[in-house]
Scaffold this active site. Structure first.
Site, PDB file in Angstrom:
ATOM      1  N   GLY B 194       0.802  -1.222   0.000  1.00 43.59           N
ATOM      2  CA  GLY B 194       0.000   0.000   0.000  1.00 43.59           C
ATOM      3  C   GLY B 194       0.835   1.271   0.000  1.00 43.59           C
ATOM      4  N   HIS B 195       2.045   1.176   0.497  1.00 44.61           N
ATOM      5  CA  HIS B 195       2.928   2.359   0.545  1.00 44.61           C
ATOM      6  C   HIS B 195       4.240   2.046  -0.162  1.00 44.61           C
ATOM      7  CE1 HIS B 195       4.814   6.014   1.689  1.00 44.61           C
ATOM      8  NE2 HIS B 195       3.984   6.311   2.664  1.00 44.61           N
ATOM      9  N   HIS B 263      -2.041  10.029  -2.519  1.00 41.66           N
ATOM     10  CA  HIS B 263      -1.198  10.339  -1.360  1.00 41.66           C
ATOM     11  C   HIS B 263       0.175  10.803  -1.860  1.00 41.66           C
ATOM     12  CE1 HIS B 263       1.301   9.315   2.201  1.00 41.66           C
ATOM     13  NE2 HIS B 263       0.196   9.518   2.890  1.00 41.66           N
ATOM     14  N   GLU B 315      -4.200  13.127   2.575  1.00 46.54           N
ATOM     15  CA  GLU B 315      -2.829  13.633   2.398  1.00 46.54           C
ATOM     16  C   GLU B 315      -2.424  13.622   0.928  1.00 46.54           C
ATOM     17  OE1 GLU B 315      -0.878  12.295   6.560  1.00 46.54           O
ATOM     18  OE2 GLU B 315      -0.929  10.680   5.097  1.00 46.54           O
ATOM     19  N   CYS B 333       7.335  15.196   4.968  1.00 44.33           N
ATOM     20  CA  CYS B 333       7.808  13.999   4.259  1.00 44.33           C
ATOM     21  C   CYS B 333       7.602  14.110   2.753  1.00 44.33           C
ATOM     22  CB  CYS B 333       7.086  12.754   4.771  1.00 44.33           C
ATOM     23  SG  CYS B 333       7.739  12.124   6.331  1.00 44.33           S
ATOM     24  N   CYS B 411       6.628   9.910  11.183  1.00 45.02           N
ATOM     25  CA  CYS B 411       7.396   9.689   9.956  1.00 45.02           C
ATOM     26  C   CYS B 411       8.331  10.852   9.651  1.00 45.02           C
ATOM     27  CB  CYS B 411       6.459   9.454   8.778  1.00 45.02           C
ATOM     28  SG  CYS B 411       5.143  10.677   8.612  1.00 45.02           S
ATOM     29  N   CYS B 412       7.866  12.094   9.934  1.00 49.93           N
ATOM     30  CA  CYS B 412       8.627  13.249   9.463  1.00 49.93           C
ATOM     31  C   CYS B 412       9.963  13.478  10.174  1.00 49.93           C
ATOM     32  CB  CYS B 412       7.776  14.520   9.536  1.00 49.93           C
ATOM     33  SG  CYS B 412       6.300  14.477   8.476  1.00 49.93           S
TER      34      CYS B 412
END
Lengths: 669, 669
Positions: B194-195, B263, B315, B333, B411-412
């Site tokens: 998915g990512h 995204h 996002e 990100c 995450c950032c």
């Protein structure tokens, strides 16, 4: 007595009371209501069957195997049935006779029977929890929607009772309300529901039954909210998002709030309920808060269409003046909630401005919510759809972007149905002095000891004829006509003679001894006009919108010259707006045409921002602020003629570009 | 060999190759990197401990009781550790010596040890699933992030190996990659993650190990996406939203796509990986698609700050020209991902425009992501915060709105750390002709058979001195200097003599026989300038932004006259922008001051839209289109002096209003 959603108690502290009888017999709203009655409402039971709502009720009643569990994704799905029952009941209250009405009556009794059968012994009724573990009941106040569903059940029951005189559903509602009252309240469970709705419903059940406990419980729920019983959301470790306290208006009590905030429908259902409480209790502190919150909403958070809720994220009000036209959420349900709130404020205070905004919302942000054929719906009502948006939307399968026959979250369709079915209730009111016409629709209205008939081609025509059929014989009586704030001027006559009275604060009050049959004619100016936003509305800076009467207009792609990209259009300085009625178009609309400019902008390189300084005239260390204009990078604009349609009629043809706010081309400088 | 994130294989088909050695020794980026090295990176292990990430690793290793289960909310939390390990490894690659470096080295080995210990026998490593039922492994491709986490592990291992020469972590990565390769691929499990993220990581692992299977698997993942293996999301009945296929770029294969979508971070990680595949395979079809997608992004979906991702909802990239300044998501990100993608395109094609945008993103939308003290972070990087926004944000507890020490979804922060730690890698490149300077930072760079030293006060000063320390003795050699697209002009000298060459397509190429020590001086004009948006960028119509060199400026509340509401400000026609260096402010910034107008707008009644027609001159049926202007409803504006600071430095004082785009007051007409 009128069979409408609001029937104040005798003791209520309000300036006005709804009309005791109201019928809409012709014109714009009669046509919309006919589609509602002939298409939308009759299709309801089938939609609810297909979506699983009725199966859930049968399963909860034990009439159907419940192995498959709850059908659907949302705990609040029973409320779709309740809202349809409310809509159908108001429809029956219209009093028509014929096969269609008989069939509708059968369907109402069938669905009411399913609801009654699903109710548990103790009065509990929410199939989502009935078809799951018992322990979850009342344990999930944030997302469970149990009091929300109870509220819609109560409203349906009141409507059913008022419309049909039958009390089967009212009995169900009373059992449910008594269960709620036994559980919640001071010293008992003091949480509130994540979604307001029970408040207004409890007040109406009080009005219908005289049982004061319901009013007191409504007041308790209004006052308990904003004290942190919901807070930011479920504790860490629970699934689901933590939307923050304002989402469900739990950040500040209503009477201390200074700004509408959070989820728009939640906020406005709460305020409608608070207005009901204030009406019945005469609580002036609460009333002052409601005035303040309405003003905040109207002046800083309302779209030109009357739509509210600027953000897709959490379906929320944005900041003051945050009103982007493209990303407007403006949920159809939020428009309906704003009308519920506004009408209660109009009755509470007697002020015309509330009905002014109700009119705008009805004709624009609300009416857009259902297709002209009554079969398809909009959840989101944007004011700008870009040229290429359709492709993206098709690609994402975004069900909110186009009209669709039903939604997975189907709150809006039955909400539209119930408002259209009860619309006559929102037209007129009365007080000890006479009758007030808030909205203009051909029909007959009784209130304040008199009766009038209205005949008008509004909103296409500005002439409104009001025949006073009945008024006190031996006393002065006041007919009050609302003069919309958009009317630059108006003319009014009684028996052909201009009136001496002048409108004050939006009301033209004609007080005199009336002869039966005497006719008042009000003429409102319907010149198309351009409207400019407050400069703080960043999202539409440099733009204007076309309006005519109460209607907001938009450019939609099918009405423009072939190949024209709406995103390249600017209004031309000095252009004249021309109105033309087109009976064959979109069920009959007045269109507005204008000269405009097509600014084809070449994609000049890879960067969409350009040096706008005046050739660095300032020399080293300084640059001159150019005087602006949109022309940077644009080729010489080409004149075109564009055609605007009323906003409510958009999205009834193939999906494509649309915009309400149009850039105004600055004159060459 | 340079220890940087990209090290092409010998066979790679690229125009340029990263510098073989690169050091930043002074100036703007040295200061930002020092804070990263001294504050942000050292704080990482403690942040990760507190957030539960390290406990998860210990629990998966059996070193700690796992009764409490997985700590945290997201399946991808291991990746925070991997990203910190990557950052810390690049930090070690700087080669400093001292107690701080020794401590950092110990922490790296400690955390690398935790990661290694947590890996399962078969090479599997994701604590979220290791601490849950085995059956869920690989069963949730939409949200599981298993290949995403694997990708970050691979990148960390490559960094660790390049920086330290040790192979413990590389061994873990190879075992993980082999497990992935055994499971996924043609004829095996053909779903994708998915990512995206594994793609670029597999290519780099191929480069580090020479194992071609990894490159082939990366190519497989790039080509499989967009073929519906993920589709709209999990099937009905699953919890979680159904975001639609574009969310994870599964609506169209990369090589057929014409627009960036969904995204933003997912899209750009995918494109970075695809660029790596194209670089290693020489696949020109893929390369053409990447050029097209970059152009779509740059020309229609990028904020002035270089930020991307216009929507909070999902996002995501919005539509073309949908770039609202207030609701900009512009995740930190996503800026980093855009830099990853852009730098790969610069190397692949040799074109200057890619590094032009990288520079803009670095200095603005990326640099804003971390506070000046290195301790607090922004997730969302808006271009406009309204006056009253702070209160709402405080009320909602919206952690994305203000700098915060860490995020629930973190995450950032480690992403910023790893980019700053590896930043020297993004400055320069080489080819058979010579060396290219993409970014200007004091330091030394070796590439293309030569070596240069750069000395500059950029971006505060426009003078860039480049000393050619080494170049072929007996052959012409080319030093290429990137001329930013914002430079209206420039001057360049070699040994004090103006050069005859002129910049083409953004490169000033100086080809000649160089004497060691010869100095090139490039002078870029740093006059403050006003920038105007493409007229299709609806969100900032009628506005201009202040820029100077590569820096975007903003007005933030603390620098303005007391009591001034930023929402009432307009730039005044004819005003001059003045630059002034303020060493004491915000770590030393050049501010820009300007005359402006404060348009105090009275809240005139309850409705923010005004009749803008020219007094119905058109008579019945017609209205004149006014020539516009912002002045409607505004009082006579009052002159004020405003002070702009670089955007990257905002949100380092008390929260409050800020705006990049400023309305330009139309001249009185």
């Amino acid at each position: 007595m009128s069979a409408g959603p609001i029937r104040f108690s005798e003791a209520a502290h309000t300036a006005l009371r709804p009309a005791t009888a109201a019928r809409i017999t012709g014109g714009f709203w009669a046509a919309r209501r006919r589609v509602n009655a002939e298409v939308s409402v009759p299709q309801g039971p089938d939609r609810l069957e297909r979506a699983g709502n009725l199966a859930n009720l049968r399963a909860a009643a034990g009439a159907e195997a419940a192995q498959s569990g709850f059908r659907g994704d949302f705990p609040f799905q029973d409320s779709d049935v309740h809202k349809w029952l409310e809509a159908a009941s108001w429809q029956l209250a219209d009093g028509g006779e014929g096969p269609a009405e008989e069939e509708l009556s059968r369907q109402v009794e069938r669905l009411a029977g399913l609801v009654a059968a699903a109710q548990a012994e103790d009065g509990y009724l929410q199939t989502y929890y009935q078809l799951g573990p018992d322990a979850r009941r009342w344990a999930e106040p944030h997302w469970g929607h149990e009091l929300y569903c109870a509220g819609h059940l109560l409203q349906a029951a009141v409507a059913h009772h008022r419309a049909t005189g039958r009390d089967e559903l009212l009995t169900v509602a009373v059992r449910c309300a008594d269960l709620v009252d036994a559980r919640f309240g001071p010293g008992k469970d003091e949480t509130v529901c994540g979604h307001p709705e029970i408040e207004t419903a409890l007040v109406e059940l009080y009005r219908e039954t005289g049982e004061r406990r319901y009013l007191e419980l409504a007041g308790h729920f209004v006052d308990r909210r904003g004290r942190g019983s919901l807070g930011d959301g479920p504790p860490e470790g629970s699934p689901g998002p933590r939307p923050g306290a304002p989402y469900w208006q739990d950040h500040v009590p209503v009477r201390e709030a200074t700004a509408v905030a959070g989820h728009a429908v939640r906020q406005l259902y709460l305020l409608a309920g608070a207005a009901d409480v204030a009406a019945e209790t005469g609580d002036t502190g609460l009333r002052d808060a409601l005035v303040r919150l309405w003003e905040d909403m109207a002046a800083t958070k309302t779209y030109l269409t009357g739509g509210v809720g600027s953000r897709h994220e959490l379906e929320s009000f944005g900041d003051a003046y945050e009103l982007p036209p493209d990303r407007a959420y403006a949920e159809t349900c939020a428009a309906i909630a704003a009308i519920h709130f506004g009408w209660r404020m109009a009755l509470l205070t007697g002020e015309a401005r509330y009905s002014d905004l109700v009119e705008r919302t009805l004709f624009n942000g609300f009416a857009s919510g259902v297709s002209l054929d009554g079969e398809r719906w909009l959840y989101v009502n944007p004011l700008h759809v870009r040229q290429d948006d359709e492709h993206r939307k098709a690609a994402t399968g975004d069900q909110n972007a186009h009209r669709t026959p039903w939604f997975r979250c189907a709150c809006c369709p039955p909400n539209v149905m119930r408002l259209l079915a009860s619309l006559p209730h929102y037209m007129a009111s009365g007080d000890t002095e006479g009758l007030q016409l808030h909205q203009y629709a051909s029909g007959s209205y009784e209130a304040g000891g008199g009766a009038v008939r209205v005949g008008t081609g509004y909103p296409w025509e500005g002439r409104i004829a009001v025949v006073v059929d009945a008024a006190p014989r031996d006393a002065d009586w006041t007919l009050s006509l609302r003069i919309p704030h958009w009317a630059r001027t108006y003319e009014a006559t009684v028996g052909g003679e201009p009136v001496a009275e002048r409108a004050e604060n939006g009301w033209l009050r004609l007080r005199r001894r009336w002869r039966p049959g005497e006719t008042v004619v009000l003429s409102l100016p319907l010149d198309p006009r351009l409207t400019r936003p407050d400069p703080r509305v960043d999202g539409v800076r440099g733009c204007a919108a076309i309006e005519r009467g109460p209607l907001v207009y938009c450019l939609e792609w099918p009405d423009q010259p072939a190949g024209l990209r709406l995103d390249d259009i600017a209004l031309a300085p000095g252009a004249t707006l021309r109105a033309e009625h087109r009976p064959e178009l979109l069920g009959g609309v007045t269109v507005i045409t204008s000269r405009a400019l097509c600014r084809t902008v070449a994609r000049d390189g890879w960067w969409p921002y350009r040096d706008g300084g005046a050739d660095s005239r300032g020399g080293a260390g300084g640059a001159d602020v150019g005087s602006g204009g949109e022309a940077d990078g644009a080729e010489v604009p080409e004149p075109v003629r564009v055609t605007a349609i009323p906003y409510y009629a958009w999205a009834n043809r193939e999906p494509g570009a649309m915009r309400v706010w149009l850039p105004v081309q600055d004159p060459p400088g």
